[in-house]
Design an enzyme around this catalytic site. Sequence first.
Site, PDB file in Angstrom:
ATOM      1  N   ASP A  32      -5.071  -2.629  -8.304  1.00 20.51           N
ATOM      2  CA  ASP A  32      -5.863  -3.859  -8.158  1.00 20.51           C
ATOM      3  C   ASP A  32      -6.479  -4.283  -9.480  1.00 20.51           C
ATOM      4  O   ASP A  32      -6.796  -5.458  -9.677  1.00 20.51           O
ATOM      5  CB  ASP A  32      -6.937  -3.670  -7.097  1.00 20.51           C
ATOM      6  CG  ASP A  32      -6.302  -3.736  -5.725  1.00 20.51           C
ATOM      7  OD1 ASP A  32      -5.727  -2.725  -5.301  1.00 20.51           O
ATOM      8  OD2 ASP A  32      -6.318  -4.824  -5.117  1.00 20.51           O
ATOM      9  N   ARG A  72      -4.166 -10.143   1.712  1.00 10.55           N
ATOM     10  CA  ARG A  72      -4.707  -9.046   0.894  1.00 10.55           C
ATOM     11  C   ARG A  72      -3.591  -8.538   0.004  1.00 10.55           C
ATOM     12  O   ARG A  72      -2.433  -8.924   0.143  1.00 10.55           O
ATOM     13  CB  ARG A  72      -5.367  -7.947   1.738  1.00 10.55           C
ATOM     14  CG  ARG A  72      -4.824  -7.623   3.081  1.00 10.55           C
ATOM     15  CD  ARG A  72      -3.450  -7.028   3.099  1.00 10.55           C
ATOM     16  NE  ARG A  72      -3.313  -5.896   2.191  1.00 10.55           N
ATOM     17  CZ  ARG A  72      -2.179  -5.455   1.709  1.00 10.55           C
ATOM     18  NH1 ARG A  72      -1.029  -6.056   2.025  1.00 10.55           N
ATOM     19  NH2 ARG A  72      -2.113  -4.433   0.900  1.00 10.55           N
ATOM     20  N   GLN A 105      -3.269  -0.194   6.257  1.00 13.76           N
ATOM     21  CA  GLN A 105      -2.232  -1.063   5.691  1.00 13.76           C
ATOM     22  C   GLN A 105      -0.869  -0.373   5.673  1.00 13.76           C
ATOM     23  O   GLN A 105       0.165  -1.036   5.747  1.00 13.76           O
ATOM     24  CB  GLN A 105      -2.608  -1.481   4.253  1.00 13.76           C
ATOM     25  CG  GLN A 105      -3.765  -2.451   4.140  1.00 13.76           C
ATOM     26  CD  GLN A 105      -5.083  -1.742   3.921  1.00 13.76           C
ATOM     27  OE1 GLN A 105      -5.278  -0.612   4.380  1.00 13.76           O
ATOM     28  NE2 GLN A 105      -6.003  -2.386   3.231  1.00 13.76           N
ATOM     29  N   ASN A 109      -7.227   1.335  -7.443  1.00 13.45           N
ATOM     30  CA  ASN A 109      -6.307   0.993  -6.346  1.00 13.45           C
ATOM     31  C   ASN A 109      -6.937   1.437  -5.035  1.00 13.45           C
ATOM     32  O   ASN A 109      -8.025   2.028  -5.020  1.00 13.45           O
ATOM     33  CB  ASN A 109      -4.944   1.662  -6.585  1.00 13.45           C
ATOM     34  CG  ASN A 109      -3.872   1.157  -5.632  1.00 13.45           C
ATOM     35  OD1 ASN A 109      -3.695  -0.059  -5.485  1.00 13.45           O
ATOM     36  ND2 ASN A 109      -3.176   2.046  -4.963  1.00 13.45           N
ATOM     37  N   LYS A 110      -6.243   1.188  -3.957  1.00 14.57           N
ATOM     38  CA  LYS A 110      -6.749   1.486  -2.609  1.00 14.57           C
ATOM     39  C   LYS A 110      -7.360   2.876  -2.517  1.00 14.57           C
ATOM     40  O   LYS A 110      -6.801   3.842  -3.039  1.00 14.57           O
ATOM     41  CB  LYS A 110      -5.581   1.326  -1.625  1.00 14.57           C
ATOM     42  CG  LYS A 110      -5.890   1.636  -0.176  1.00 14.57           C
ATOM     43  CD  LYS A 110      -7.082   0.875   0.370  1.00 14.57           C
ATOM     44  CE  LYS A 110      -7.013  -0.619   0.175  1.00 14.57           C
ATOM     45  NZ  LYS A 110      -8.348  -1.256   0.306  1.00 14.57           N
TER      46      LYS A 110
HETATM   47  O1  MRU Z   1      -7.641  -3.929   0.326  1.00 15.46           O
HETATM   48  P1  MRU Z   1      -6.234  -4.379   0.015  1.00 15.46           P
HETATM   49  O2  MRU Z   1      -5.313  -4.237   1.169  1.00 15.46           O
HETATM   50  O3  MRU Z   1      -6.221  -5.770  -0.588  1.00 15.46           O
HETATM   51  O4  MRU Z   1      -5.762  -3.382  -1.102  1.00 15.46           O
HETATM   52  C1  MRU Z   1      -4.467  -3.490  -1.607  1.00 15.46           C
HETATM   53  C2  MRU Z   1      -4.110  -2.414  -2.537  1.00 15.46           C
HETATM   54  O5  MRU Z   1      -4.909  -1.556  -2.862  1.00 15.46           O
HETATM   55  C3  MRU Z   1      -2.781  -2.470  -3.169  1.00 15.46           C
HETATM   56  O6  MRU Z   1      -2.334  -1.187  -3.470  1.00 15.46           O
HETATM   57  C4  MRU Z   1      -2.906  -3.297  -4.451  1.00 15.46           C
HETATM   58  O7  MRU Z   1      -3.364  -4.580  -4.194  1.00 15.46           O
HETATM   59  C5  MRU Z   1      -1.679  -3.368  -5.255  1.00 15.46           C
HETATM   60  S1  MRU Z   1      -0.221  -3.799  -4.414  1.00 15.46           S
HETATM   61  C6  MRU Z   1       0.076  -5.388  -4.613  1.00 15.46           C
END
Ligand code: MRU
Length: 355
Positions: free
Chosen positions: A237, A46, A196, A247-248
Amino acid sequence: MMMRTIDWHADGVRMIDQRLLPNRFETPVYHDYRDVARAITDMVVRGAPAIGAAAAFGLALAGRQSQANDRAQLMRDLEEAAAVLRQARPTAVNLSWALDRLMRVAIRADLETADDVRAALMAEAQQLADEDVALNRRMGFNGAALVEDGDTILHHCNTGALAAVDWGTALGVVFAAHEQGKRVHVLVDETRPRLQGARLTAWELKQRGISFDLIADNAAGHFMRTGQVRLCLVGADRIAANGDVANKIGTYTLGVVARENGVPFYSVAPTSTVDLSLAHGDLIPIEERNPNEVLNLQFEGERVAPEGITARNPAFDVTPHRYVTAIVTENGIVRPPFLKNLARAVNGSLTAESR
Ligand code: MRU
């Protein structure tokens, strides 16, 4: 890190299984592109850049799996595989960015046979992964200019080596500042529901000996309001043309609280995360994951929520660009107006005055 998050190994795609960290370190190897797609969906791998590299190796693997003897048949098999990989997760644009990059190689006129295409796809996936490591380091040192000795940094999710092929994005800035000898302290959001931050970011910072405290997500506002945070660093993202950042989940809340308290809020992402085809963040598809990720939380060995209830589980949110102080890329630090300056960053013509 001791190895890359994702690489080509023993005729297959090898990944660190991030669902098991920090308790177990396992590195399964996948020999079927459909399993690579599943591994992306299930979050074995991820983080936006890591997902892009996984898709690239997955498509190169699909080329090797195909029985095609001629280019036309191979192309059909690749298109089928690309469609399967593309739908593995919707929000991180790095996934389709990587697939489009490999598909452009597959149609190159100078390749004669199906085997030429197979070899070129593998070389391109490898190059994409190598470039990811190099540009993440560059981005990290670009961003380190924003960090001063003694800073406390608020961080969300995991954006370290595990979120990319190696090194990382927002956490890569922390690593770079640390390497430069700046004493930094990180407040690590746990990042519900998949944690995470608690599992992966804490593991990475501990390994590197960087000072940090783990905090519950809902403590972030308190630390900002009481003047205990000098800056926020988050990843992305997908970034729309106007600078809106997906983003997350929880990033938006941080952005608003940061603005309210005069705390600079930086998003750190490679230009492969910028989607100039989308005018604004409301056009970014937001993944909604299985509600069980929220419902199945355990506390003191027992399930927290009553049985038979429902939950909502959006995995990402959009922070409107007005809350974003700057976006750090491998091509420099992008400041508003984002509409003009992001496009310059993507095509590599960011000028000193727009930084
Ligand atoms: O759901 P995930 O763990 O893939 O989400 C990741 C994030 O939101 C990160 O902040 C994002 O990918 C950027 S860091 C490389």
